[in-house]
Structures are given as C-alpha cells and as structure tokens.
Design an enzyme around this catalytic site. Structure first.
Site, short mmCIF file in Angstrom:
data_model
loop_
_atom_site.label_atom_id
_atom_site.label_comp_id
_atom_site.label_asym_id
_atom_site.label_seq_id
_atom_site.Cartn_x
_atom_site.Cartn_y
_atom_site.Cartn_z
N GLN A 149 0.83 -1.21 0.00
CA GLN A 149 0.00 0.00 0.00
C GLN A 149 0.86 1.25 0.00
OE1 GLN A 149 -3.56 0.41 -0.04
NE2 GLN A 149 -2.82 2.48 -0.50
N CYS A 281 -6.51 4.28 2.31
CA CYS A 281 -6.19 3.04 1.58
C CYS A 281 -7.43 2.31 1.11
CB CYS A 281 -5.32 2.14 2.44
SG CYS A 281 -6.16 1.50 3.91
#
Length: 332
Positions: A149, A281
């Site tokens: 991420q 995210c």
C-alpha cells in the site's frame, strides 16, 4: 519506452532480485526510489499499450487469510499484464488451516511457484514463510505492516506533488500497520511524517525509534503525538484509515468513541496546507474516520491511490521475480 523500461528494471532488479518484501527495514533509500521509478515507467507502459511481459512463464501464489478487493485484483491483473499467472489460494482451503506447519507449506510452494504474496494476520507468519521459502515472499498485508500500500501511496504523492523530498504527511487515527509502514518509508524518501493517535493506540516503539534514526540521517521530521491538529498543521497530505480493522470488530463501539476526535472532517482539514491531498487506503467507513465531504472533495486522491496499487505492485513483482533477460536482452 523499451530503453527506459529496461533501465528502470535493471536499476531495481540488480539489488532486489530474489529478495523478499516483508517490510521496509531492510530496504535502502535508493532501493525504494528505484521501485518508485520502475512503477512510474510500468504505469506509462500500461497506459500506452506497450507490451511488457517481464514475467512471462512465471507464477505467483496468492495466499489470503484476510478478505480483499484491491489486493487480489491488483496482483492478479498485474501478473497478467506482466505476462505471468496468479494462483488464488484461500487460506481456509489450504492445509495450514488444518495444522500443517508454515515451514512445510513454504518449502512445498517453493517447488511449484516463482513467488508468493501473503495477506494474513501475524507478521511472524509471513516471516516464518519467508525463512523457509526459496522464492521471493511479498507481504500483502499483516496486522503490523502494509508495504505494498505504501509503495502505491508514495507514487500517488509523487504524481500530484511532483516530488517526495520535503513533503509532510500527517497520518491520523489508529497506530496500525499503515502507521508503521509510513514511519518506516517516509524518512528514507526524505519525507516528513507525523502520526497522531490516541495514547493507547500509538505505533510500536521500535518502529518509532527506527524512523527517528533514519530521519536524523535524512534531515527530516518524525512526530508522534496524541494531538491531531498538531500533526495536520501545514501538512501536505492527510492520511487516515479505518478505526476498526479486520479482527477488531468486537471493539467497534469502544473504538468509535475513542477515535471520534481524530475524524478527518472540514474543520480538522482546515489546519493543513491549502492544497493538501487527502488519502485513504480503502475501504472507508464514511462518516466515521472521514466525512463524505472530505472523501468527495477536490483534495481527495483515493482512487488514484487504489489504481496505483496495480502499478506499484507490478514494480515489486518485476524487481523481485524477473530473470536477468526478462526484457529480451541480458540485463547483467
């Protein structure tokens, strides 16, 4: 494009080929910058329909103990675009779910596939898998770290800000895997990182100390505080995550009450730089950690982040798994 892609692959490949990506501790600033550069070139290749079969004939095993949308789709599509194949392996359908030691599974998988991505709970499980495997192992998410991420995140910031050095990121909310990975990567890329969490939800002390060590070397700022306004003051990026991660559902009501002052809303965001970016995210719980207004504002780049999971992970896969002659010429 052919020459630029070959050069970018070589720069990343020469020190990362065959290695694992479990977290960022073992990665240097130059290695991280090379991965970002490779992700930029791979994104351009995909957007211009330039064939880049860097992993032709390669197979990636995808072990999922946690549910996923972005991680699964981006890794499967990424392997396809790189000319390889991805094999989806739900953890509850593997023999580890019936008691087979991780060490045995790792050694067997090493005989079948060219790399493994694992999305699970304990970081120690990923580390054990990597210890016994003879192929690259990639951490797709654990409770402690989320490196894939973060590679997408820094690519997104670079695209929107035109630089990484000197950019200030304010992370507010739970001191979880994302906070840990931000503390690990930001100082190495010349970025300032501020983390604001409730006192009982601070990031791990060892990660904070590591971040401060690298910040001294790079002349950057690391701040860990309980005050979200102090963290966000003048920041270029505001970043948050869900307050209730997978496995925390039993604490949902308690967490909502504790984290309420850390909600990213218009009032809190007003303390950031005028041209701040909002990042998350995903998946987001709109109305909890962030308001609908901020999520849908002109500052929000959440879907650019989501897309960049694909390009950043392709860079990781190519750097770790490609052969020396992956692009038709001897990279050595």
């Amino acid at each position: 494009m052919s020459v630029r892609l070959q050069n970018a692959l070589w720069e990343a490949h020469q020190t990362l080929c065959g290695r694992d990506l479990l977290e960022f501790s073992g990665y240097t600033s130059d290695e991280l910058r090379n991965l970002v550069r490779l992700s930029q070139v791979l994104k351009e290749a995909q957007k211009t329909n330039f064939v880049h079969s860097l992993l032709a004939g390669k197979t990636l095993g995808l072990i999922f103990d946690k549910s996923s949308t972005r991680t699964r789709v981006s890794f499967e599509v990424g392997m396809l675009q790189l000319g390889g194949h991805a094999l989806f392996l739900p953890g509850n359908q593997m023999q580890t779910g019936r008691g087979e030691p991780i060490s045995d599974t790792a050694r067997v998988m090493s005989r079948y596939v060219d790399g493994v991505m694992i999305r699970t709970y304990r970081q120690s499980d990923v580390e054990t898998f990597a210890e016994y495997a003879s192929i690259p192992i990639i951490n797709g998410l654990t409770d402690e770290f989320h490196p894939c991420q973060l590679m997408a995140d820094v690519l997104t910031i670079l695209e929107h800000k035109g630089k990484l050095e000197g950019v200030t990121v304010a992370y507010v909310g739970d001191g979880n895997n994302l906070a840990h990975s931000w503390l690990q990567i930001a100082p190495k890329l010349g970025m300032n990182i501020r983390v604001a969490t409730p006192a009982a939800y601070r990031p791990m002390a060892s990660v904070i100390e590591e971040a401060k060590f690298h910040a001294v070397q790079q002349h950057t700022e690391v701040l860990v505080t309980t005050d979200p306004i102090r963290a966000i003051e003048g920041a270029d990026v505001i970043y948050t995550d869900t307050w209730i991660s997978m496995g925390d559902e039993s604490e949902a009501d308690e967490r909502r009450a504790i984290f309420a002052p850390y909600q990213v809303n218009d009032e809190l965001a007003s303390h950031a730089a005028a041209d701040y970016l909002f990042m998350h995210c995903l998946p987001a719980h709109r109305g909890e950690e962030v308001t609908e207004a901020v999520m849908e504002s002109e500052h929000s780049v959440i879907f650019d982040q989501a897309e960049n999971r694909l390009h950043a992970q392709k860079a990781i896969l190519a750097a770790l798994m490609a052969d020396a002659g992956a692009f038709g010429e001897d990279l050595g």
